[in-house]
Design an enzyme around this catalytic site. Structure first.
Site, PDB file in Angstrom:
ATOM      1  N   CYS A  10     -49.919  -6.072  28.498  1.00  0.00           N
ATOM      2  CA  CYS A  10     -50.348  -4.950  28.500  1.00  0.00           C
ATOM      3  C   CYS A  10     -49.024  -3.489  28.652  1.00  0.00           C
ATOM      4  O   CYS A  10     -47.911  -4.016  28.307  1.00  0.00           O
ATOM      5  CB  CYS A  10     -50.820  -5.072  30.324  1.00  0.00           C
ATOM      6  SG  CYS A  10     -51.413  -6.238  30.773  1.00  0.00           S
ATOM      7  N   ASN A  20     -47.949  -8.661  33.253  1.00  0.00           N
ATOM      8  CA  ASN A  20     -48.073 -10.267  33.282  1.00  0.00           C
ATOM      9  C   ASN A  20     -46.344 -10.138  32.613  1.00  0.00           C
ATOM     10  O   ASN A  20     -45.749  -9.443  32.174  1.00  0.00           O
ATOM     11  CB  ASN A  20     -48.640 -10.158  31.192  1.00  0.00           C
ATOM     12  CG  ASN A  20     -48.934 -11.749  31.660  1.00  0.00           C
ATOM     13  OD1 ASN A  20     -48.898 -12.317  32.356  1.00  0.00           O
ATOM     14  ND2 ASN A  20     -49.234 -12.805  30.702  1.00  0.00           N
TER      15      ASN A  20
END
Length: 329
Positions: A2, A79
């Site tokens: 991300c 993440n």
């Protein structure tokens, strides 16, 4: 993986790309002030700031990926596999499951400074939401209208980093990304000067050569550099339309297309590819949440102030995923 970022024109904006190989049926979700948010190891939040963001709602509980509260404080979990480390509950600490951190901070804090104080008490536990939903390895970008920080919990404990560039990606730890960014100190949005051999007739043969060397691959370290370069050189007008459009252009500089990041196959032999499932942009001052999806690049929005913020029920909006093509003839 991300990417998350902040952006400022007349108003302040916060958003992210969510890059995964599958969707969890996320929805734009408004949590009003009197929606009770139970906590596994500490007192429930019975009254709190209202918030809006993208969440996977399970058993009437918003598992937020990113959110902004009514004061403008914003958070996104990204993440962080292999580095995130969660502990057993510990005496003398504020024990929280990782999925509780966003609503717990946004429910009580109006500023980054207030969040710093609470985060100093936090011990993130290895508590799963359910057997089907184990803890996700995450670290968090937290921002208000004036500053941003990164919160990480690794085997070495918790750390809070000042984030002067207002962007974040994934592994490695945030201090590495800031050190790595120094490798590109000479990059510029302007045309380069001939410093190699002054007096020798060398001129740029293409526009954009000042940014020569800025990476374009999809790794988290490269995305950090690319989105920082794009954001910190980005210009737009101050209108809402111009600001929101430009923010999505910033995120678009590091979006992932299906097929470019292949992860193997599933049990049925289908190819798994990581891609940008959605991109978000929240006006931190007005509580308006904008988003696009991989299938639909048209911008949709939900205004939290059009909901009953004194209520006790979630307001949930399905994502508009159907492609929209404006036919002009």
């Amino acid at each position: 993986m991300c990417t998350a970022a902040t952006y400022t024109t007349k108003d302040h904006y916060f958003g992210r790309n969510l890059d995964l190989e599958f969707s969890y049926h996320e929805t734009v979700t408004v949590t009003p002030r009197r929606k009770v948010l139970p906590m596994r190891h500490t007192d429930a939040l019975k009254e709190h700031y209202a918030m809006i963001g993208m969440a996977f709602v399970v058993e009437d509980y918003p598992l937020y990926y990113d959110a902004t509260n009514e004061k403008g404080l914003s958070m996104a979990g990204l993440n962080f596999p292999g580095n995130a480390h969660y502990n057993a509950p510990a005496d003398g600490r504020r024990n929280l499951a990782s999925f509780e951190l966003i609503p717990w901070i946004l429910g009580q804090c109006a500023t980054v400074e207030q969040a710093r104080i609470l985060l100093a008490e936090v011990n993130l536990t290895d508590t799963a939401f359910s057997p089907q939903l184990p803890p996700s390895p995450l670290h968090w970008l937290i921002a208000d209208q004036n500053e941003s920080i990164v919160f990480e919990q690794t085997e070495n404990g918790t750390r809070i980093f000042d984030n002067p560039v207002g962007v974040m990606t994934n592994n490695p730890t945030f201090d590495y990304h800031m050190l790595h960014l120094q490798d590109y100190m000479n990059a510029s949005a302007r045309l380069p000067e001939n410093r190699l051999a002054p007096g020798v007739g060398m001129e740029p043969y293409s526009r954009g050569m000042g940014g020569f060397g800025i990476p374009g691959d999809l790794s988290s370290a490269s995305r950090f550099v690319k989105v920082a370069f794009t954001k910190m050189n980005s210009l737009s007008g101050d209108s809402e339309e111009e600001s929101v459009s430009q923010f999505f252009k910033i995120l678009g500089s590091v979006e992932q297309q299906k097929g470019c990041c292949r992860l193997g196959t599933d049990e049925d032999g289908n190819l798994l590819c990581e891609y940008t499932i959605y991109s978000s942009c929240c006006n931190m001052d007005r509580g308006i949440y904008y988003y696009t999806t991989y299938e639909n690049s048209g911008i949709s929005c939900v205004d939290m102030n059009r909901e009953d913020l004194d209520g006790d029920r979630l307001a949930v909006y399905e994502l508009q995923k159907e492609p929209r093509i404006c036919r002009q003839n």
